[in-house]
Write a protein that holds these residues in place. Structure first.
Motif, PDB file in Angstrom:
ATOM      1  N   TYR A   3       0.851  -1.191   0.000  1.00  0.00           N
ATOM      2  CA  TYR A   3       0.000   0.000   0.000  1.00  0.00           C
ATOM      3  C   TYR A   3       0.883   1.236   0.000  1.00  0.00           C
ATOM      4  O   TYR A   3       1.685   1.426   0.911  1.00  0.00           O
ATOM      5  CB  TYR A   3      -0.918   0.009   1.215  1.00  0.00           C
ATOM      6  CG  TYR A   3      -1.793  -1.211   1.322  1.00  0.00           C
ATOM      7  CD1 TYR A   3      -2.816  -1.435   0.401  1.00  0.00           C
ATOM      8  CD2 TYR A   3      -1.588  -2.151   2.329  1.00  0.00           C
ATOM      9  CE1 TYR A   3      -3.617  -2.555   0.495  1.00  0.00           C
ATOM     10  CE2 TYR A   3      -2.396  -3.273   2.428  1.00  0.00           C
ATOM     11  CZ  TYR A   3      -3.403  -3.479   1.505  1.00  0.00           C
ATOM     12  OH  TYR A   3      -4.196  -4.588   1.590  1.00  0.00           O
ATOM     13  N   HIS A 231     -11.116   4.656 -11.453  1.00  0.00           N
ATOM     14  CA  HIS A 231     -11.070   4.141 -10.087  1.00  0.00           C
ATOM     15  C   HIS A 231     -11.087   5.322  -9.138  1.00  0.00           C
ATOM     16  O   HIS A 231     -10.385   6.309  -9.349  1.00  0.00           O
ATOM     17  CB  HIS A 231      -9.810   3.300  -9.860  1.00  0.00           C
ATOM     18  CG  HIS A 231      -9.887   1.949 -10.480  1.00  0.00           C
ATOM     19  ND1 HIS A 231      -9.566   0.804  -9.797  1.00  0.00           N
ATOM     20  CD2 HIS A 231     -10.274   1.545 -11.703  1.00  0.00           C
ATOM     21  CE1 HIS A 231      -9.740  -0.246 -10.582  1.00  0.00           C
ATOM     22  NE2 HIS A 231     -10.169   0.191 -11.754  1.00  0.00           N
ATOM     23  N   ASP A 319      -8.551  -3.197   1.145  1.00  0.00           N
ATOM     24  CA  ASP A 319      -8.160  -3.397  -0.255  1.00  0.00           C
ATOM     25  C   ASP A 319      -9.143  -2.732  -1.215  1.00  0.00           C
ATOM     26  O   ASP A 319      -8.755  -2.089  -2.194  1.00  0.00           O
ATOM     27  CB  ASP A 319      -8.068  -4.893  -0.587  1.00  0.00           C
ATOM     28  CG  ASP A 319      -6.791  -5.522  -0.052  1.00  0.00           C
ATOM     29  OD1 ASP A 319      -6.013  -4.805   0.608  1.00  0.00           O
ATOM     30  OD2 ASP A 319      -6.568  -6.720  -0.296  1.00  0.00           O
ATOM     31  N   TYR A 322      -8.788   1.138  -0.880  1.00  0.00           N
ATOM     32  CA  TYR A 322      -7.501   1.600  -1.393  1.00  0.00           C
ATOM     33  C   TYR A 322      -7.491   1.583  -2.921  1.00  0.00           C
ATOM     34  O   TYR A 322      -6.970   2.503  -3.556  1.00  0.00           O
ATOM     35  CB  TYR A 322      -6.375   0.727  -0.855  1.00  0.00           C
ATOM     36  CG  TYR A 322      -5.006   1.154  -1.328  1.00  0.00           C
ATOM     37  CD1 TYR A 322      -4.327   2.203  -0.713  1.00  0.00           C
ATOM     38  CD2 TYR A 322      -4.406   0.529  -2.422  1.00  0.00           C
ATOM     39  CE1 TYR A 322      -3.077   2.607  -1.162  1.00  0.00           C
ATOM     40  CE2 TYR A 322      -3.165   0.921  -2.883  1.00  0.00           C
ATOM     41  CZ  TYR A 322      -2.501   1.960  -2.248  1.00  0.00           C
ATOM     42  OH  TYR A 322      -1.269   2.375  -2.697  1.00  0.00           O
ATOM     43  N   ASN A 323      -8.095   0.568  -3.507  1.00  0.00           N
ATOM     44  CA  ASN A 323      -8.114   0.430  -4.961  1.00  0.00           C
ATOM     45  C   ASN A 323      -9.296   1.133  -5.624  1.00  0.00           C
ATOM     46  O   ASN A 323      -9.466   1.048  -6.840  1.00  0.00           O
ATOM     47  CB  ASN A 323      -8.110  -1.051  -5.350  1.00  0.00           C
ATOM     48  CG  ASN A 323      -6.789  -1.716  -5.025  1.00  0.00           C
ATOM     49  OD1 ASN A 323      -5.742  -1.249  -5.458  1.00  0.00           O
ATOM     50  ND2 ASN A 323      -6.827  -2.791  -4.256  1.00  0.00           N
ATOM     51  N   LYS A 325     -12.521   0.542  -5.405  1.00  0.00           N
ATOM     52  CA  LYS A 325     -13.529  -0.378  -5.937  1.00  0.00           C
ATOM     53  C   LYS A 325     -14.687  -0.612  -4.978  1.00  0.00           C
ATOM     54  O   LYS A 325     -15.602  -1.376  -5.285  1.00  0.00           O
ATOM     55  CB  LYS A 325     -12.876  -1.726  -6.278  1.00  0.00           C
ATOM     56  CG  LYS A 325     -11.867  -1.654  -7.416  1.00  0.00           C
ATOM     57  CD  LYS A 325     -11.283  -3.032  -7.703  1.00  0.00           C
ATOM     58  CE  LYS A 325     -10.312  -2.990  -8.867  1.00  0.00           C
ATOM     59  NZ  LYS A 325      -9.746  -4.320  -9.163  1.00  0.00           N
TER      60      LYS A 325
END
Length: 471
Positions: A3, A231, A319, A322-323, A325
């Motif tokens: 990260y 994103h 996750d 952070y991405n 999504k």
């Protein structure tokens, strides 16, 4: 998985700053100063949160709402930041950077809202769908595929992409880079992850996050930061959650302040809807038997609990956030249910009140009327409009007396931004006329969108002959 929050907290700007700052967090504090000292931010004090043209200063404006959102955003970002530090994902020194970026985005989140809020947005969208084709014909602009793509900026008009446009282009007092904010602050304020004219979807693709006019700008930021396009920036979820908490609770609070509803009206309706929708499921917040002070008995207690759940959700599903999504930070199957019930109460008891609806109808008429008046500038052929810019006699021989006076009403910095943008166009391009007219339409909408509720009403009354002076 690695990260890299350091790359997300990017201090790059479109133009290098003229000041050398000693720390990264100072770059974000500089953003904050640029925001709060801008005229667009100040104008939020006369743009309504719910009740336009409101004489009661205790009722929230977009300015006081934005300050409350920034306070909630700071609290939530700080809590998440320290959880990330405890999980050894970031260094402790990065916590204040995360807080500063989120606070900036919260201050910015409503800066693009037109006069009269969502009804102002709806008026612009409907006007664009109804009249732009006809106006283009009068101006001898070809309505081809490119034209249809570009005017999606107006058919999908929204305060979110207009806000990005304001902070990236329209404060051109110094140069074309407007407030010249850091990439981190710009992306954190980007609530939706597609351009106008691109395919709609759910969640972050429901609305346009930026216009075709700023698409190149956004794509450069994504590329320079090494992020995948479409994103969402991870910290945007925090800004969005803070806004959801703030407006749900503050709208009810304002309704009580204006005596449209009482605390007990809210309490009874909340209990009723909860029971109907979640039979047998206990409410995750403590519902008081009675409310003596809505702020202390409900707002403070419930928002604190929602913030705690949101912070836990960010870490548990790190996750996805952070991405970029994830769907949203406040879990739909948790305290998100509480906010949804509050929204239902507002829709039933507050937004349908005569006082709210009468102002909305007024606002719709005012914005539509202003667009119709200023659209005379859009019906001009390129050479005639250019003559207004250059203060020359119209090529056609028409003196354009009315159009000159309308043009003189346009805000100086909006005209300046239009000139910056049109100078970048290739005049030998076969599509030059289409692109110029599209930027001209932005100029008109930039001017009207920048008005306060009061000034929009005064200008409309002046243009319709109801009053003579506009201050």
């Amino acid at each position: 998985m690695e990260y890299d929050y350091k790359s997300k907290l990017c201090t790059l700007r479109m133009r290098n700053s003229t000041v050398n700052r000693s720390s990264i967090v100072d770059e974000f504090y500089s953003d904050r100063s640029r925001i709060i000292y801008s005229s667009s931010f100040r104008r939020l004090q006369q743009k309504a949160q719910v009740f336009s043209l409101e004489p009661n200063s205790s009722v929230r404006t977009r300015l006081t709402h934005s300050i409350e959102v920034s306070d909630l955003g700071r609290t939530l970002a700080n809590k998440i930041g320290y959880k990330l530090y405890e999980a050894k994902i970031i260094e402790e020194s990065m916590v204040p950077m995360i807080v500063a970026v989120v606070e900036n985005a919260c201050l910015l989140h409503d800066i693009g809202n037109p006069p009269f809020g969502h009804f102002g947005e709806a008026a612009i969208q409907e006007w664009a769908r109804t009249y732009l084709g006809e106006l283009a014909d009068k101006a001898q602009v070809q309505t081809n595929d490119l034209f249809n793509l570009l005017i999606s900026d107006f058919r999908e008009f929204d305060g979110n992409p207009q806000g990005f446009r304001i902070i990236s282009k329209l404060h051109c007092e110094q140069d074309e880079h407007s407030l010249n904010l850091t990439y981190a602050t710009l992306l954190c304020g980007l609530k939706y992850s597609r351009a106008s004219g691109e395919e709609k979807g759910a969640g972050i693709f429901k609305k346009a996050g930026y216009f075709q006019s700023e698409k190149e700008h956004v794509e450069k930021i994504y590329k320079d930061m090494g992020m995948e396009k479409h994103h969402r920036y991870p910290l945007t979820y925090i800004m969005e959650a803070a806004d959801d908490i703030a407006y749900c609770l503050s709208d009810i609070s304002d309704g009580i302040e204006k005596r449209i509803i009482t605390s007990n009206d809210f309490l009874n309706e909340f209990k009723k809807i909860w029971k109907e929708e979640y039979k047998g499921i206990p409410c995750p917040v403590d519902i008081p038997e009675s409310i003596s002070n809505f702020s202390m008995d409900v707002s403070v207690k419930w928002s604190r609990k929602i913030i705690n759940e949101a912070a836990d959700n960010y870490i548990e599903n790190h996750d996805l956030f952070y991405n970029g999504k994830a769907y949203q930070l406040i879990p739909e199957d948790g305290l998100g249910r509480v906010l949804e019930i509050i929204k239902q109460v507002s829709r039933k008891l507050l937004y349908k009140s005569d006082e709210a609806e009468n102002i909305e109808l007024t606002g719709y008429a005012v914005i539509t009327g202003l667009l119709n008046h200023f659209s005379r500038l859009l019906s001009l052929k390129l050479e005639d409009f250019t003559s207004l810019i250059n203060d020359n006699k119209a090529q056609s021989g028409n003196t354009l007396d009315l159009e000159k006076r309308l043009f003189n009403r346009l805000g100086e910095r909006y005209v300046k931004s239009y000139i910056y943008e049109t100078r970048k166009l290739d005049r030998t391009d076969p599509e030059f006329v289409v692109k110029e007219w599209w930027l001209r339409t932005h100029l008109i909408i930039d001017h009207i969108n920048g008005m306060t509720d009061d000034f929009a009403l005064d200008t409309y009354q002046m243009l319709t002959g109801i009053k003579t002076n506009v201050y």
